[in-house]
Write a protein that holds these residues in place. Structure first.
Motif, PDB file in Angstrom:
ATOM      1  N   LEU B   9       0.859  -1.303  -0.065  1.00 56.37           N
ATOM      2  CA  LEU B   9       0.026   0.031   0.052  1.00 56.37           C
ATOM      3  C   LEU B   9       0.779   1.177  -0.205  1.00 56.37           C
ATOM      4  O   LEU B   9       0.489   2.144  -0.666  1.00 56.37           O
ATOM      5  CB  LEU B   9      -0.893   0.027   1.130  1.00 56.37           C
ATOM      6  CG  LEU B   9      -1.875   1.116   1.120  1.00 56.37           C
ATOM      7  CD1 LEU B   9      -3.026   1.105   0.258  1.00 56.37           C
ATOM      8  CD2 LEU B   9      -2.777   1.126   2.704  1.00 56.37           C
ATOM      9  N   LEU B  13       0.947   4.437  -2.695  1.00 64.93           N
ATOM     10  CA  LEU B  13       0.794   5.638  -2.432  1.00 64.93           C
ATOM     11  C   LEU B  13       1.834   6.612  -2.910  1.00 64.93           C
ATOM     12  O   LEU B  13       1.810   7.704  -3.430  1.00 64.93           O
ATOM     13  CB  LEU B  13       0.702   5.918  -0.934  1.00 64.93           C
ATOM     14  CG  LEU B  13      -0.540   5.118  -0.192  1.00 64.93           C
ATOM     15  CD1 LEU B  13      -0.661   5.518   1.359  1.00 64.93           C
ATOM     16  CD2 LEU B  13      -1.903   5.345  -0.936  1.00 64.93           C
ATOM     17  N   GLU B  60      -4.838   2.247 -12.763  1.00 61.53           N
ATOM     18  CA  GLU B  60      -4.773   2.200 -11.403  1.00 61.53           C
ATOM     19  C   GLU B  60      -4.108   0.861 -10.737  1.00 61.53           C
ATOM     20  O   GLU B  60      -4.309   1.033  -9.460  1.00 61.53           O
ATOM     21  CB  GLU B  60      -6.357   2.175 -11.115  1.00 61.53           C
ATOM     22  CG  GLU B  60      -6.960   3.456 -11.608  1.00 61.53           C
ATOM     23  CD  GLU B  60      -8.409   3.499 -11.491  1.00 61.53           C
ATOM     24  OE1 GLU B  60      -9.008   3.868 -10.076  1.00 61.53           O
ATOM     25  OE2 GLU B  60      -9.295   3.266 -12.418  1.00 61.53           O
ATOM     26  N   GLU B  61      -3.459  -0.002 -11.349  1.00 58.50           N
ATOM     27  CA  GLU B  61      -3.037  -0.957 -10.845  1.00 58.50           C
ATOM     28  C   GLU B  61      -1.899  -1.423 -11.756  1.00 58.50           C
ATOM     29  O   GLU B  61      -1.669  -2.186 -12.513  1.00 58.50           O
ATOM     30  CB  GLU B  61      -4.215  -2.366 -10.744  1.00 58.50           C
ATOM     31  CG  GLU B  61      -3.710  -2.950  -9.440  1.00 58.50           C
ATOM     32  CD  GLU B  61      -3.960  -4.477  -9.773  1.00 58.50           C
ATOM     33  OE1 GLU B  61      -3.956  -5.276  -8.946  1.00 58.50           O
ATOM     34  OE2 GLU B  61      -4.615  -4.648 -10.946  1.00 58.50           O
ATOM     35  N   ALA B 143      -1.335   5.617 -11.331  1.00 55.10           N
ATOM     36  CA  ALA B 143      -1.926   6.273 -10.053  1.00 55.10           C
ATOM     37  C   ALA B 143      -2.432   4.980  -9.397  1.00 55.10           C
ATOM     38  O   ALA B 143      -3.829   4.752  -9.123  1.00 55.10           O
ATOM     39  CB  ALA B 143      -2.951   7.213 -10.600  1.00 55.10           C
ATOM     40  N   ASN B 144      -1.713   4.203  -8.836  1.00 51.93           N
ATOM     41  CA  ASN B 144      -2.132   2.872  -7.919  1.00 51.93           C
ATOM     42  C   ASN B 144      -3.084   3.566  -6.896  1.00 51.93           C
ATOM     43  O   ASN B 144      -2.965   4.385  -6.130  1.00 51.93           O
ATOM     44  CB  ASN B 144      -0.943   2.250  -7.265  1.00 51.93           C
ATOM     45  CG  ASN B 144      -0.250   1.527  -8.219  1.00 51.93           C
ATOM     46  OD1 ASN B 144      -0.888   0.697  -9.097  1.00 51.93           O
ATOM     47  ND2 ASN B 144       1.124   1.387  -8.407  1.00 51.93           N
ATOM     48  N   SER B 145      -4.201   2.908  -6.748  1.00 58.27           N
ATOM     49  CA  SER B 145      -5.223   3.158  -5.696  1.00 58.27           C
ATOM     50  C   SER B 145      -5.094   2.243  -4.642  1.00 58.27           C
ATOM     51  O   SER B 145      -5.239   1.045  -4.914  1.00 58.27           O
ATOM     52  CB  SER B 145      -6.587   3.041  -6.542  1.00 58.27           C
ATOM     53  OG  SER B 145      -7.657   3.209  -5.748  1.00 58.27           O
ATOM     54  N   GLY B 146      -5.199   2.775  -3.555  1.00 56.65           N
ATOM     55  CA  GLY B 146      -5.278   2.014  -2.352  1.00 56.65           C
ATOM     56  C   GLY B 146      -6.371   0.959  -2.218  1.00 56.65           C
ATOM     57  O   GLY B 146      -6.324  -0.100  -1.702  1.00 56.65           O
ATOM     58  N   CYS B 147      -7.499   1.803  -3.027  1.00 53.98           N
ATOM     59  CA  CYS B 147      -8.718   0.995  -3.043  1.00 53.98           C
ATOM     60  C   CYS B 147      -8.605  -0.429  -3.808  1.00 53.98           C
ATOM     61  O   CYS B 147      -9.128  -1.176  -3.515  1.00 53.98           O
ATOM     62  CB  CYS B 147      -9.764   1.828  -3.800  1.00 53.98           C
ATOM     63  SG  CYS B 147     -11.447   1.344  -3.754  1.00 53.98           S
ATOM     64  N   LEU B 148      -7.616  -0.417  -4.702  1.00 54.19           N
ATOM     65  CA  LEU B 148      -7.641  -1.438  -5.351  1.00 54.19           C
ATOM     66  C   LEU B 148      -6.421  -2.499  -4.999  1.00 54.19           C
ATOM     67  O   LEU B 148      -5.918  -3.502  -5.563  1.00 54.19           O
ATOM     68  CB  LEU B 148      -7.416  -1.275  -6.837  1.00 54.19           C
ATOM     69  CG  LEU B 148      -8.369  -0.303  -7.405  1.00 54.19           C
ATOM     70  CD1 LEU B 148      -8.209   0.111  -9.079  1.00 54.19           C
ATOM     71  CD2 LEU B 148      -9.965  -1.138  -7.447  1.00 54.19           C
ATOM     72  N   ARG B 150      -3.927  -4.958  -3.737  1.00 54.67           N
ATOM     73  CA  ARG B 150      -3.879  -6.550  -3.575  1.00 54.67           C
ATOM     74  C   ARG B 150      -3.455  -6.619  -2.016  1.00 54.67           C
ATOM     75  O   ARG B 150      -2.456  -6.220  -1.636  1.00 54.67           O
ATOM     76  CB  ARG B 150      -3.002  -7.280  -4.508  1.00 54.67           C
ATOM     77  CG  ARG B 150      -3.722  -7.028  -5.933  1.00 54.67           C
ATOM     78  CD  ARG B 150      -3.022  -7.940  -6.805  1.00 54.67           C
ATOM     79  NE  ARG B 150      -3.348  -7.536  -8.131  1.00 54.67           N
ATOM     80  CZ  ARG B 150      -2.948  -8.363  -9.321  1.00 54.67           C
ATOM     81  NH1 ARG B 150      -2.145  -9.097  -9.075  1.00 54.67           N
ATOM     82  NH2 ARG B 150      -3.309  -7.753 -10.254  1.00 54.67           N
ATOM     83  N   SER B 151      -4.093  -7.506  -1.405  1.00 56.15           N
ATOM     84  CA  SER B 151      -3.849  -7.771  -0.013  1.00 56.15           C
ATOM     85  C   SER B 151      -2.877  -8.847   0.313  1.00 56.15           C
ATOM     86  O   SER B 151      -2.110  -8.753   1.141  1.00 56.15           O
ATOM     87  CB  SER B 151      -5.105  -7.886   0.780  1.00 56.15           C
ATOM     88  OG  SER B 151      -5.947  -8.610   0.042  1.00 56.15           O
TER      89      SER B 151
END
Lengths: 426, 266
Positions: B9, B13, B60-61, B143-148, B150-151
């Motif tokens: 994450l 960011l 976004e990823e 623009a990597n989104s924290g929303c997307l 991967r965990s």
């Protein structure tokens, strides 16, 4: 992160809904005034209209929207799950028109005359503007998935715009036999509401667990990962056992063709899945009026200046909500609402020949696994090096007891109530 | 760039901050600036024509960015594309994918998924059999989104069974069809640290090849910037029925292969 991040995020959400002054306001509008026209009465457009009148009570604000009642995509999954009735998703424009002094024109905007700064309506009407805000949401890309066009959507509903499509999917699910296979086809990024398909799976499972316990839900996904994945997978397992199966890109989840007559989905490596009910969420693009106004680029979405959301291609047109390229902000109702507040302030600053205030945007996406089981992700966004950057964020913890999940489910319902009241309410 | 495995994450960011700054017009072109590109060009000057790239303007990823390459070519023995190189100059290593082509492919058209660590320009070069080099490039904003985000990431998963989709049948008269291939593999880059703070050892599939009746028609070298579970779609124009063998070799020496029967319309 503080001791109770969920509570803190909820308060942030409420603050954003009530206090549109967060972005360095209030702004005194010069006597020159101006006519601001907004196309689209959803979470972005209606909120922008409210914010403009709140910040500048005398401003001439017109909202163009074809529907008398706006149906929200947020909580439409709860309707599919049987948690809410259809009527509860509807919000009308009476308060905007009456007490809030917004002129609501019930029409479809079909074109924008950029030279003369006029919006063309379907009935031949012309609405002049000094500043235009487009909040057109999404359109489906009917050419993007073989076999999936508007006719096919009558048999394989997308239900990704709330309304008749949502009711159609609801009816099909109710009519499905116990033991039927519910297949959902999920697109690659970007698309409206990144966690939405996975919440929908949970809500369909909630319904099936009670009424059709032998049924299965199969998610065919063009991606290898998704929003809040670990939380969703944990929640699905804990509440619904093995009822929900997710197949990602690398496990041959990408659907390349559907057959509406056969209710069949065919994947990249040749698997054919036949469904009792098939929900196809196709690739998407900005709403039509954005394309007519020539603010979209080759991606089909609208590039915007990050500090104001003014189009990079056409001056004087601002584009907010799902249609805009706001990454890393997700395409969510909450983001559309946050953008509405910031852009309203920027539009007023522009009319007053002042620089726009420094923006801050917030987002929280709640998802329900079950009526008493909620999860969320949130982010705060600011400008960094003239681009939108996520400066803080939080996600529900994986290790949590039922108390927290219950509270988050309550927060989700509070969020919906506060947000829809702030936008469409008295 | 070293990143803790569970700190993705934070990486995302940080990546978002790079914003639009990658595409400053004053920068020298990528093909001049990157030593690995200059080495491969070996003095040739690329012509920005005949090559079309399809990449998202904004991703976004960054872990999995779809890339499509289409080089205009008849792919006949004396008028063909013989090699393609993909470079991502903003990655820790600029090389992404090397392809060696045979005219029997019928078309120089490929699709794959790549990793982009930050906003940057992706450059693709294609060498023609007469020595000319065609090029195309595109800036991608990551623009990597924290929303997307991967965990979870698999670290020690073995190489899985390959997936291959082959048209059945292929069209006649050197008509081409699309072959799709995918293999489950972590493609561990060697640039990350594990939960214990130690660097995770690099482990990638390096070599991929496709043989038609025993003769290699496509050879590829995958670099760390190929996405996990590498995916490659390519065209093939077989003249007659035959046997297609796809082979993946990772740097630990582990190997997988898949055999498919090729049928051509009578």
């Amino acid at each position: 992160m503080s001791a109770d991040p969920v509570r803190r995020r909820l308060l942030g959400a409420l603050g954003a809904s009530i206090g549109l002054t967060a972005a360095g306001l209030p702004i005194q509008l010069s006597a020159a005034g101006g006519r601001v026209v907004i196309v689209g009465g959803g979470f972005g457009g209606a909120a922008a209209a409210r914010a403009l009148r709140q910040l500048s009570p005398g401003l001439d604000v017109t909202l163009i929207e074809p529907s008398a009642v706006f149906r929200t995509c947020p909580f439409s999954n709860l309707y599919l799950g049987g948690l809410r009735d259809y009527g509860s998703l509807g919000h009308h424009y009476g308060y905007l028109q009456g007490p809030h002094g917004i002129r609501v024109v019930r029409a479809t905007a079909v074109d924008v005359d950029v030279e003369r700064r006029r919006v063309h309506l379907h009935d031949g009407g012309r609405v002049p503007y000094d500043r235009l805000i487009l909040s057109p949401g999404i359109d489906m890309r009917w050419d993007a998935l073989e076999g999936y066009d508007e006719a096919a959507a009558q048999r394989l509903p997308h239900a990704w715009k709330a309304g008749a499509q949502t009711r159609l999917l609801h009816r099909q699910l109710r009519a499905m036999d116990d033991g039927g296979l519910f297949v959902m086809v999920i697109p690659d990024n970007p698309y409206r509401c990144p966690p939405g398909p996975y919440e929908r799976a949970a809500m369909v499972a909630h319904y099936c667990k009670r009424h059709k316990p032998k049924s299965k839900i199969l998610l065919l996904d063009a991606k290898d990962g998704f929003s809040k994945q670990a939380l969703f997978e944990q929640g699905w397992r804990d509440v619904y056992g093995d009822m929900i199966e997710w197949v990602g890109f690398s496990a041959d989840g990408q659907v390349l063709r559907v057959d509406a007559d056969e209710r069949l989905a065919e994947t990249a490596f040749g698997e054919r899945h036949r469904a009792a009910v098939m929900n196809v969420i196709p690739p998407q693009q900005a709403g039509r009026i954005a394309r007519q106004a020539r603010v979209t680029d080759s991606s089909g979405w609208v590039p915007v200046k990050p500090e104001t959301f003014e189009s990079r291609q056409v001056p004087g047109i601002y584009v907010i909500g799902d249609a805009a390229v706001a990454a890393p902000m997700p395409k969510s109702a909450f983001c559309a609402h946050a953008q509405a507040g910031v852009t309203a302030a920027a539009v007023l600053a522009s009319l007053a020949n002042r620089p726009p205030p420094s923006p801050v945007w917030l987002n929280t996406c709640y998802s329900l696994i079950a009526p008493d089981y909620g999860i969320s992700i949130s982010g705060q966004y600011r400008l960094r090096d003239n681009a939108i950057a996520e400066v803080t964020g939080g996600i529900s913890p994986l290790e949590a007891g039922p108390g927290l999940r219950q509270r988050e489910a309550d927060h989700a319902r509070d969020w919906y109530h506060v947000m829809t009241t702030a936008i469409w309410g008295a | 760039m070293r990143v803790r495995a569970r700190g993705w994450l934070c990486l995302f960011l940080a990546c978002g901050l790079a914003g639009w700054s990658c595409a400053a017009p004053a920068d020298p072109p990528v093909w001049k600036a990157v030593p690995e590109v200059r080495d491969w060009l070996n003095g040739a000057e690329p012509q920005f024509e005949h090559l079309h790239l399809d990449l998202p303007l904004v991703s976004e990823e960054g872990m999995s960015v779809p890339l499509a390459i289409d080089v205009t070519s008849a792919m006949t023995p004396d008028d063909s594309i013989v090699a393609i190189r993909v470079f991502a100059a903003g990655n820790p290593q600029p090389e992404v994918l090397d392809l060696t082509l045979d005219p029997r492919l019928g078309r120089a058209v490929f699709e794959t998924r790549i990793r982009l660590d930050e906003s940057q320009t992706v450059l693709v070069l294609a060498r023609h059999s007469d020595g000319r080099v065609f090029a195309a490039e595109q800036a991608v904003r990551v623009a990597n989104s924290g929303c997307l985000a991967r965990s979870e990431e698999a670290f020690d998963a073995p190489m899985g069974e390959p997936r291959v989709a082959v048209p059945d049948p292929f069209p006649a008269d050197r008509g081409h069809g699309e072959v799709r291939s995918l293999i489950l593999h972590p493609m561990e880059t060697g640039f990350r640290e594990g939960p214990d703070g130690e660097p995770l050892p690099r482990r990638i599939i390096e070599d991929f090849s496709v043989s038609l009746d025993g003769e290699i028609v496509l050879a590829a070298r995958f670099h760390a910037a190929m996405s996990a579970n590498p995916y490659l779609a390519f065209r093939l124009a077989p003249e007659q029925d035959g046997e297609l063998v796809l082979r993946w070799l990772d740097e630990t020496g582990e190997e997988r292969s898949a055999t498919r029967t090729v049928r051509v319309v009578d």
